[in-house]
Enzyme design. Structure first.
Site, PDB file in Angstrom:
ATOM      1  CG  ASP A 190      -6.721 -12.380   0.508  1.00 11.78           C
ATOM      2  OD1 ASP A 190      -6.659 -13.502   1.023  1.00 11.78           O
ATOM      3  OD2 ASP A 190      -5.723 -11.666   0.285  1.00 11.78           O
ATOM      4  CG  HIS A 261      -4.339 -15.526  -0.083  1.00 12.52           C
ATOM      5  ND1 HIS A 261      -4.542 -15.393   1.265  1.00 12.52           N
ATOM      6  CD2 HIS A 261      -2.990 -15.436  -0.261  1.00 12.52           C
ATOM      7  CE1 HIS A 261      -3.363 -15.230   1.886  1.00 12.52           C
ATOM      8  NE2 HIS A 261      -2.408 -15.258   0.981  1.00 12.52           N
ATOM      9  CG  ASP A 341       0.206 -14.154  -1.947  1.00  6.04           C
ATOM     10  OD1 ASP A 341      -0.645 -14.142  -2.858  1.00  6.04           O
ATOM     11  OD2 ASP A 341      -0.045 -13.783  -0.792  1.00  6.04           O
ATOM     12  CD  GLU A 342       1.027 -15.359   2.536  1.00  5.60           C
ATOM     13  OE1 GLU A 342       1.785 -14.952   3.418  1.00  5.60           O
ATOM     14  OE2 GLU A 342      -0.153 -14.970   2.442  1.00  5.60           O
ATOM     15  CD1 TRP A 408       5.711 -11.680  -1.963  1.00  5.62           C
ATOM     16  CD2 TRP A 408       5.459 -11.440   0.237  1.00  5.62           C
ATOM     17  NE1 TRP A 408       5.220 -12.867  -1.475  1.00  5.62           N
ATOM     18  CE2 TRP A 408       5.053 -12.747  -0.127  1.00  5.62           C
ATOM     19  CE3 TRP A 408       5.392 -11.060   1.568  1.00  5.62           C
ATOM     20  CZ2 TRP A 408       4.582 -13.676   0.798  1.00  5.62           C
ATOM     21  CZ3 TRP A 408       4.920 -11.976   2.504  1.00  5.62           C
ATOM     22  CH2 TRP A 408       4.519 -13.278   2.108  1.00  5.62           C
ATOM     23  CE1 TYR A 433       5.136  -6.194   1.495  1.00  4.97           C
ATOM     24  CE2 TYR A 433       3.773  -7.436   3.019  1.00  4.97           C
ATOM     25  CZ  TYR A 433       4.314  -7.259   1.769  1.00  4.97           C
ATOM     26  OH  TYR A 433       4.029  -8.158   0.782  1.00  4.97           O
ATOM     27  CG  PHE A 434       3.572   1.852   4.061  1.00  9.44           C
ATOM     28  CD1 PHE A 434       4.924   1.563   4.207  1.00  9.44           C
ATOM     29  CD2 PHE A 434       3.222   2.931   3.251  1.00  9.44           C
ATOM     30  CE1 PHE A 434       5.903   2.315   3.561  1.00  9.44           C
ATOM     31  CE2 PHE A 434       4.188   3.697   2.602  1.00  9.44           C
ATOM     32  CZ  PHE A 434       5.530   3.386   2.761  1.00  9.44           C
ATOM     33  CD1 TRP A 482       0.413  -6.523   3.136  1.00  7.13           C
ATOM     34  CD2 TRP A 482      -1.315  -7.411   2.033  1.00  7.13           C
ATOM     35  NE1 TRP A 482       0.888  -7.045   1.955  1.00  7.13           N
ATOM     36  CE2 TRP A 482      -0.141  -7.592   1.261  1.00  7.13           C
ATOM     37  CE3 TRP A 482      -2.531  -7.894   1.531  1.00  7.13           C
ATOM     38  CZ2 TRP A 482      -0.156  -8.231   0.018  1.00  7.13           C
ATOM     39  CZ3 TRP A 482      -2.538  -8.529   0.303  1.00  7.13           C
ATOM     40  CH2 TRP A 482      -1.370  -8.693  -0.444  1.00  7.13           C
ATOM     41  CB  THR A 483      -6.784  -3.433   5.212  1.00  6.99           C
ATOM     42  OG1 THR A 483      -7.470  -4.428   4.437  1.00  6.99           O
ATOM     43  CG2 THR A 483      -6.225  -2.365   4.305  1.00  6.99           C
ATOM     44  CD  GLU A 484      -3.802  -8.925   7.083  1.00  5.80           C
ATOM     45  OE1 GLU A 484      -3.471  -7.758   6.766  1.00  5.80           O
ATOM     46  OE2 GLU A 484      -3.259  -9.937   6.596  1.00  5.80           O
TER      47      GLU A 484
HETATM   48  C1  TNX Z   1       1.489 -11.668   3.470  1.00 11.81           C
HETATM   49  S1  TNX Z   1       2.455 -10.148   1.038  1.00 11.81           S
HETATM   50  C2  TNX Z   1       0.525 -11.618   2.487  1.00 11.81           C
HETATM   51  C3  TNX Z   1      -0.783 -11.020   2.794  1.00 11.81           C
HETATM   52  C4  TNX Z   1      -0.889 -10.592   4.236  1.00 11.81           C
HETATM   53  C5  TNX Z   1       0.407  -9.952   4.658  1.00 11.81           C
HETATM   54  C6  TNX Z   1       0.411  -9.359   6.030  1.00 11.81           C
HETATM   55  C7  TNX Z   1       1.618 -11.245   0.420  1.00 11.81           C
HETATM   56  C8  TNX Z   1       1.835 -11.430  -0.972  1.00 11.81           C
HETATM   57  N1  TNX Z   1       0.774 -11.962   1.179  1.00 11.81           N
HETATM   58  O1  TNX Z   1      -1.798 -11.925   2.440  1.00 11.81           O
HETATM   59  O2  TNX Z   1      -1.952  -9.722   4.364  1.00 11.81           O
HETATM   60  O3  TNX Z   1       1.437 -10.902   4.588  1.00 11.81           O
HETATM   61  O4  TNX Z   1       1.574  -8.563   6.216  1.00 11.81           O
END
Ligand code: TNX
Length: 600
Positions: A190, A261, A341-342, A408, A433-434, A482-484
């Site tokens: 990431d 990412h 994603d994103e 998601w 989403y935990f 996700w571990t932010e």
């Molecule tokens: C979205 S879920 C993301 C992650 C983030 C998360 C935080 C996904 C495919 N991408 O990069 O950590 O939201 O909830």
């Protein structure tokens, strides 16, 4: 008058019946109990005839040793005082991984349809054991027939935002096994770190696995801690983890994020970017590190970044294929996750090479360019015998022919993919989403959103809109972690427990067996099991929700307290020390100090 005496007695009787009911999570398909019990002591012998069953025997021994402090002999001949593990090998329902578990006065017999089935039977046996450490373990006489509802029962872990050592990854895999789940989705790359050794590209871990600091507090943060942070897994460690999981009938799916990412990879090899000479753009907020100077950097804050893999440069594809070629032999999984994603398209819009690619292939826009990217990677993976999985953005611009979609952003992506005849794994933000809060009250630092235990329990991975043929494309579901805001092991445990236990039941137990009230009864034992495993867990389930409103005639305020379940009671206490069980809203007319607690 007599009935007043009778009532409490009946209540106690009801409680003692409840106490005898086994508390297995996930609830088996069928479970019958009989009078009596069998006792496992250090003289009990595990009977296992073949190598695979002996592996399960060794697993049971390691559990017994760790939790109760003793292990058992293994001897195939035993006829009394035994735990017999035998796998029928594909006799009943080969694709189901079912098992039968019988406990009688002579011992325990577990018969799996497959080796995985036998292993799941063992997990049920583990849940029949007492939740206190003891040398003699009394278990009830039962007959269980059991098999899972869904084939894909997954847990994901992001090791990039925060890094977790091999020891914790193994513990996490143990938790997956203890819940009869079978996939571990390992999010390895990431913006904030590249976490797996690639021999051909050593900079990925030399540079890409470390950042100069980390954002403090909830995004956008109150500053940057400026403490160097990082870590990665060597290929030897990867092998060790994959084997550890395989011994527990868990498949590890690696995820290498592309095309977005990608900041950590780009920090290691700037030529992977459309603009290698442009320095990494930083978010304009307090989490910027003051140690930064020029060039490409591993990100130190959370979010989405514009600097992504260049889709117009063939060397980028060669690089990603090389990465895949080193990883594929390490992961026997039929699936390989390519992210997707994103991915902001701003760089691609400005990049002459990306624009030339769009022209060359007659693509409509940058979304189709992303689709080109993923399809090109799919072709490579499929030549190597792997099916790709991608986040639901891979639908935009057209799906790669055999891709599996992880839905998601709600369930829409999954529904649309299933209707196109693609397999899907459901991971909707709500409720799986935990990293979202488990409590409406103030929690520790978490990402926004509220996913209660009950909402997880009530989730059905097959959406209502998906009826008929398309339904069969839903492989199952997965929780994403996700571990932010999870910087250490016990925080991960706090976020997954008890929600993971609810998810396990969603995925394993038949829909008609799901019963929230009964789950909350078994949950009481499950909390004790977490303690037995020395695992942290959230007690948000016991939260008391308090609301205030004007009292009738505006004389003071009315306080209403609610608790989620009926197992405990709300206790109201006043500063004077007077306390009573809360039954109905209370009118408060005087300023004072009141304590409201929940007691079991
Ligand atoms: C979205 S879920 C993301 C992650 C983030 C998360 C935080 C996904 C495919 N991408 O990069 O950590 O939201 O909830």
């Amino acid at each position: 008058m007599r009935s007043l005496f009778l009532l409490p007695v009946l209540w106690m009787l009801a409680l003692s019946c409840l106490a005898q009911q086994p508390s297995i999570i996930p609830q088996p398909v069928s479970l019958q109990t009989a009078e009596g019990h069998f006792t496992i002591t250090s003289n009990t012998v595990i009977a296992a005839r073949n190598e695979q069953d002996r592996k399960s025997a060794a697993y049971l021994n390691s559990y017994l040793k760790e939790v109760y402090g003793f292990a058992l002999d293994i001897d195939p001949q035993e006829t009394k005082n035994y735990i017999r593990l035998s796998t029928k090998k594909f006799i009943q329902a080969p694709d189901k991984d079912g098992y039968q578990l019988t406990v009688d006065q002579n011992g325990v017999a577990i018969e799996g349809d497959t080796y995985a089935g036998t292993f799941y039977g063992l997990q049920s046996l583990i849940q029949l054991l007492p939740v206190q450490k003891a040398e003699s373990l009394e278990i009830p006489l039962v007959t269980i027939n059991d098999y899972p509802a869904f084939k894909y029962r997954g847990m994901h872990l992001d090791v990039c935002r925060h890094f977790f050592p091999v020891s914790f990854v193994k513990k996490y895999i143990d938790y997956i096994a203890l819940h009869k789940m079978n996939y571990f989705h390992w999010h390895l790359t990431d913006d904030q770190g590249w976490r797996v050794e690639i021999k051909k590209y050593p900079n990925l871990t030399q540079t890409g696995a470390f950042r100069n600091g980390t954002i403090i507090g909830r995004y956008p943060g109150t500053g940057n801690d400026n403490i160097p942070y990082g870590g990665f897994y060597t290929q030897e460690q990867v092998k060790e983890i994959v084997q550890y999981a395989a011994d527990r009938h868990i498949t590890v799916i690696p995820e290498i994020e592309m095309p977005g990412h990608a900041s950590a990879a780009i920090a290691a090899y700037p030529w992977l970017s459309c603009f290698p000479d442009e320095e990494t753009r930083l978010p304009k907020h307090p989490s910027d590190s003051n140690k930064r100077a020029g060039g490409k950097k591993v990100q130190e804050s959370w979010g989405i970044y514009d600097d992504v893999f260049c889709a117009g440069n063939d060397s980028v594809f060669t690089f990603l294929q090389d990465v895949a070629d080193e990883l594929i032999p390490l992961f026997p999984s039929p699936y390989f996750h390519v992210g997707g994603d994103e991915c902001p398209k701003s760089n691609w819009k400005k990049c002459p090479r990306c624009q030339a690619r769009i022209k060359e292939f007659g693509l409509k826009d940058e979304h189709e360019l992303q689709s080109y990217f993923v399809q090109r990677m799919e072709q490579h993976m499929s030549r190597k015998g792997k099916t790709i999985i991608g986040w639901d953005e891979i639908l935009e611009g057209g799906l790669a022919p055999k891709a599996v979609v992880m839905s998601w952003r709600g369930e829409e992506g999954g529904i649309s993919a299933a209707r196109q005849g693609h397999y899907v794994i459901m991971t909707p933000g709500k409720p799986v989403y935990f990293d979202h809060s488990q409590s409406r009250n103030e929690d520790s630092l978490v990402i926004g959103g509220y996913n209660s235990l009950e909402s997880v329990y009530k989730y059905n991975p097959v959406p209502k809109d998906l009826k008929g043929d398309a339904e069969k494309f839903v492989m199952g579901a997965q929780a994403n972690v996700w571990t932010e805001y999870m910087a250490y092991d016990s925080k991960v445990e706090y976020m997954i427990f008890p929600r993971m236990s609810a998810l396990a039941e969603v995925l394993w137990s038949p829909a008609e067996k799901k019963d929230w009230k009964d789950f909350t009864r078994r949950l009481q034992t499950q909390f004790q099991r977490y303690d037995l495993w020395k695992a942290n867990s959230s007690k948000a389930y016991y939260d008391v929700k308090v609301s205030l409103g004007p009292a009738t005639g505006f004389k003071g305020i009315q306080l209403k307290a609610e608790a989620a379940d009926t197992i405990g009671q709300i206790v109201w206490k006043e500063a004077s020390g007077k306390e009573w069980l809360y039954k109905a809203p209370v009118t408060i007319t005087k300023t004072g100090f009141y304590t409201i607690t929940y007691q079991r």
